[in-house]
Design an enzyme around this catalytic site. Structure first.
Site, PDB file in Angstrom:
ATOM      1  N   LYS A  11      40.614  40.061  26.210  1.00 45.55           N
ATOM      2  CA  LYS A  11      41.900  40.491  26.767  1.00 45.55           C
ATOM      3  C   LYS A  11      43.087  39.813  26.062  1.00 45.55           C
ATOM      4  O   LYS A  11      42.908  38.832  25.324  1.00 45.55           O
ATOM      5  CB  LYS A  11      41.913  40.192  28.267  1.00 45.55           C
ATOM      6  CG  LYS A  11      40.906  41.025  29.072  1.00 45.55           C
ATOM      7  CD  LYS A  11      41.055  40.750  30.570  1.00 45.55           C
ATOM      8  CE  LYS A  11      40.114  41.615  31.381  1.00 45.55           C
ATOM      9  NZ  LYS A  11      40.285  41.389  32.844  1.00 45.55           N
ATOM     10  N   TYR A  51      41.361  51.498  33.680  1.00 42.71           N
ATOM     11  CA  TYR A  51      41.278  50.800  34.967  1.00 42.71           C
ATOM     12  C   TYR A  51      41.561  51.730  36.149  1.00 42.71           C
ATOM     13  O   TYR A  51      41.883  51.251  37.242  1.00 42.71           O
ATOM     14  CB  TYR A  51      42.234  49.608  34.971  1.00 42.71           C
ATOM     15  CG  TYR A  51      41.657  48.375  34.284  1.00 42.71           C
ATOM     16  CD1 TYR A  51      40.487  47.769  34.743  1.00 42.71           C
ATOM     17  CD2 TYR A  51      42.282  47.803  33.176  1.00 42.71           C
ATOM     18  CE1 TYR A  51      39.950  46.648  34.123  1.00 42.71           C
ATOM     19  CE2 TYR A  51      41.751  46.675  32.544  1.00 42.71           C
ATOM     20  CZ  TYR A  51      40.583  46.109  33.031  1.00 42.71           C
ATOM     21  OH  TYR A  51      40.052  44.996  32.423  1.00 42.71           O
ATOM     22  N   PHE A  59      47.099  45.061  42.684  1.00 38.94           N
ATOM     23  CA  PHE A  59      47.360  44.426  41.390  1.00 38.94           C
ATOM     24  C   PHE A  59      47.277  45.406  40.213  1.00 38.94           C
ATOM     25  O   PHE A  59      47.409  45.002  39.063  1.00 38.94           O
ATOM     26  CB  PHE A  59      46.393  43.251  41.170  1.00 38.94           C
ATOM     27  CG  PHE A  59      44.929  43.617  41.272  1.00 38.94           C
ATOM     28  CD1 PHE A  59      44.264  44.185  40.188  1.00 38.94           C
ATOM     29  CD2 PHE A  59      44.207  43.382  42.434  1.00 38.94           C
ATOM     30  CE1 PHE A  59      42.923  44.523  40.266  1.00 38.94           C
ATOM     31  CE2 PHE A  59      42.862  43.708  42.524  1.00 38.94           C
ATOM     32  CZ  PHE A  59      42.223  44.288  41.436  1.00 38.94           C
ATOM     33  N   THR A  93      35.066  36.708  38.415  1.00 39.73           N
ATOM     34  CA  THR A  93      36.403  37.243  38.145  1.00 39.73           C
ATOM     35  C   THR A  93      37.473  36.160  38.278  1.00 39.73           C
ATOM     36  O   THR A  93      38.371  36.051  37.425  1.00 39.73           O
ATOM     37  CB  THR A  93      36.716  38.380  39.157  1.00 39.73           C
ATOM     38  OG1 THR A  93      35.607  39.283  39.182  1.00 39.73           O
ATOM     39  CG2 THR A  93      37.988  39.108  38.793  1.00 39.73           C
ATOM     40  N   ASN A 114      42.084  36.873  32.778  1.00 39.41           N
ATOM     41  CA  ASN A 114      40.802  36.153  32.816  1.00 39.41           C
ATOM     42  C   ASN A 114      39.959  36.383  31.555  1.00 39.41           C
ATOM     43  O   ASN A 114      38.738  36.335  31.592  1.00 39.41           O
ATOM     44  CB  ASN A 114      40.032  36.481  34.104  1.00 39.41           C
ATOM     45  CG  ASN A 114      39.770  37.958  34.260  1.00 39.41           C
ATOM     46  OD1 ASN A 114      40.107  38.744  33.386  1.00 39.41           O
ATOM     47  ND2 ASN A 114      39.157  38.343  35.367  1.00 39.41           N
ATOM     48  N   HIS A 117      36.678  41.341  29.693  1.00 39.31           N
ATOM     49  CA  HIS A 117      36.164  42.415  30.551  1.00 39.31           C
ATOM     50  C   HIS A 117      34.722  42.668  30.145  1.00 39.31           C
ATOM     51  O   HIS A 117      34.389  42.600  28.961  1.00 39.31           O
ATOM     52  CB  HIS A 117      36.960  43.711  30.350  1.00 39.31           C
ATOM     53  CG  HIS A 117      36.242  44.919  30.924  1.00 39.31           C
ATOM     54  ND1 HIS A 117      36.333  45.262  32.245  1.00 39.31           N
ATOM     55  CD2 HIS A 117      35.358  45.791  30.351  1.00 39.31           C
ATOM     56  CE1 HIS A 117      35.549  46.326  32.466  1.00 39.31           C
ATOM     57  NE2 HIS A 117      34.953  46.662  31.335  1.00 39.31           N
ATOM     58  N   GLU A 128      32.185  53.466  29.268  1.00 37.45           N
ATOM     59  CA  GLU A 128      33.226  52.608  28.681  1.00 37.45           C
ATOM     60  C   GLU A 128      33.071  52.507  27.160  1.00 37.45           C
ATOM     61  O   GLU A 128      34.073  52.455  26.439  1.00 37.45           O
ATOM     62  CB  GLU A 128      33.170  51.220  29.323  1.00 37.45           C
ATOM     63  CG  GLU A 128      33.592  51.243  30.787  1.00 37.45           C
ATOM     64  CD  GLU A 128      33.582  49.873  31.452  1.00 37.45           C
ATOM     65  OE1 GLU A 128      33.935  49.800  32.640  1.00 37.45           O
ATOM     66  OE2 GLU A 128      33.220  48.875  30.791  1.00 37.45           O
TER      67      GLU A 128
HETATM   68  P1  GDP Z   1      35.591  42.014  36.803  1.00 35.41           P
HETATM   69  O1  GDP Z   1      34.494  43.061  36.767  1.00 35.41           O
HETATM   70  O2  GDP Z   1      35.079  40.620  37.017  1.00 35.41           O
HETATM   71  O3  GDP Z   1      36.514  42.102  35.591  1.00 35.41           O
HETATM   72  O4  GDP Z   1      36.488  42.294  38.103  1.00 35.41           O
HETATM   73  P2  GDP Z   1      37.043  43.634  38.801  1.00 35.41           P
HETATM   74  O5  GDP Z   1      36.393  44.860  38.241  1.00 35.41           O
HETATM   75  O6  GDP Z   1      36.979  43.416  40.271  1.00 35.41           O
HETATM   76  O7  GDP Z   1      38.594  43.640  38.417  1.00 35.41           O
HETATM   77  C1  GDP Z   1      39.034  44.100  37.168  1.00 35.41           C
HETATM   78  C2  GDP Z   1      40.118  43.172  36.663  1.00 35.41           C
HETATM   79  O8  GDP Z   1      41.236  43.227  37.569  1.00 35.41           O
HETATM   80  C3  GDP Z   1      39.737  41.686  36.644  1.00 35.41           C
HETATM   81  O9  GDP Z   1      38.997  41.291  35.523  1.00 35.41           O
HETATM   82  C4  GDP Z   1      41.115  41.037  36.675  1.00 35.41           C
HETATM   83  O10 GDP Z   1      41.745  41.088  35.391  1.00 35.41           O
HETATM   84  C5  GDP Z   1      41.874  41.962  37.624  1.00 35.41           C
HETATM   85  N1  GDP Z   1      41.814  41.475  39.013  1.00 35.41           N
HETATM   86  C6  GDP Z   1      40.738  41.488  39.859  1.00 35.41           C
HETATM   87  N2  GDP Z   1      41.052  40.973  41.067  1.00 35.41           N
HETATM   88  C7  GDP Z   1      42.375  40.645  40.995  1.00 35.41           C
HETATM   89  C8  GDP Z   1      43.300  40.083  41.934  1.00 35.41           C
HETATM   90  O11 GDP Z   1      42.965  39.779  43.089  1.00 35.41           O
HETATM   91  N3  GDP Z   1      44.584  39.897  41.486  1.00 35.41           N
HETATM   92  C9  GDP Z   1      44.992  40.232  40.219  1.00 35.41           C
HETATM   93  N4  GDP Z   1      46.280  40.015  39.872  1.00 35.41           N
HETATM   94  N5  GDP Z   1      44.143  40.770  39.312  1.00 35.41           N
HETATM   95  C10 GDP Z   1      42.859  40.957  39.689  1.00 35.41           C
END
Ligand code: GDP
Length: 140
Positions: A11, A51, A59, A93, A114, A117, A128
């Site tokens: 990222k 996304y 968010f 995450t 973070n 992905h 994807e």
């Molecule tokens: P991942 O599979 O671990 O990447 O997590 P998810 O699919 O749940 O979320 C996708 C992406 O959204 C994450 O990698 C973060 O960049 C972002 N994200 C997830 N949860 C949060 C949150 O609570 N707050 C914010 N600002 N971003 C989030």
């Protein structure tokens, strides 16, 4: 077990801080092989579509903006059990909840920025990977 493929994205927070090599060293050390890779600037439409599953989350707008803030490295990783192995090395995450040796524990700036992905299932990985790569761009 058969060789699996997964989509990995380094990222903007990672490319901005010049961390792509350090992060990929962890994936390679875990037995994952980079079989396709490119550094690209996502468009707003691409980041929004990628996304789209998070469209209703509070968010979403901020996540899409953060994905546009610098180039990303999109890559396909191959290996046994690659989807789960990649996610294990990525960590949770939220970097505060990630195991200490993981990418996110070591490098993430926040729950949003973070660093990486990773696809969460072989089915989503196929979708994807096709989002970013033609089959001819994936090499052993
Ligand atoms: P991942 O599979 O671990 O990447 O997590 P998810 O699919 O749940 O979320 C996708 C992406 O959204 C994450 O990698 C973060 O960049 C972002 N994200 C997830 N949860 C949060 C949150 O609570 N707050 C914010 N600002 N971003 C989030």
């Amino acid at each position: 077990m058969a060789i699996e493929h997964t989509l990995s994205i380094l990222k903007p927070d990672a490319t901005r801080r010049n961390l792509t090599g350090k992060i990929n060293a962890l994936f390679e050390a875990a037995g994952l092989r980079i079989v396709a890779q490119k550094r690209i600037q996502l468009s707003e439409a691409e980041a929004g579509a990628f996304y789209a599953v998070h469209k209703e989350r509070p968010f979403y707008g901020s996540l899409v903006s953060s994905m546009l803030s610098a180039p990303v490295v999109v890559q396909v990783l191959a290996g046994e059990n690659a989807v789960a192995k990649h996610r294990e090395v990525m960590g949770a995450t939220d970097p505060k909840k990630a195991e200490p040796h993981t990418v996110r524990a070591q490098f993430a700036e926040s729950i949003e920025a973070n660093s990486v992905h990773g696809s969460d299932s072989p089915e989503n990985a196929a979708t994807e990977i096709a989002f970013f790569f033609a089959g001819t761009e994936i090499l052993p």
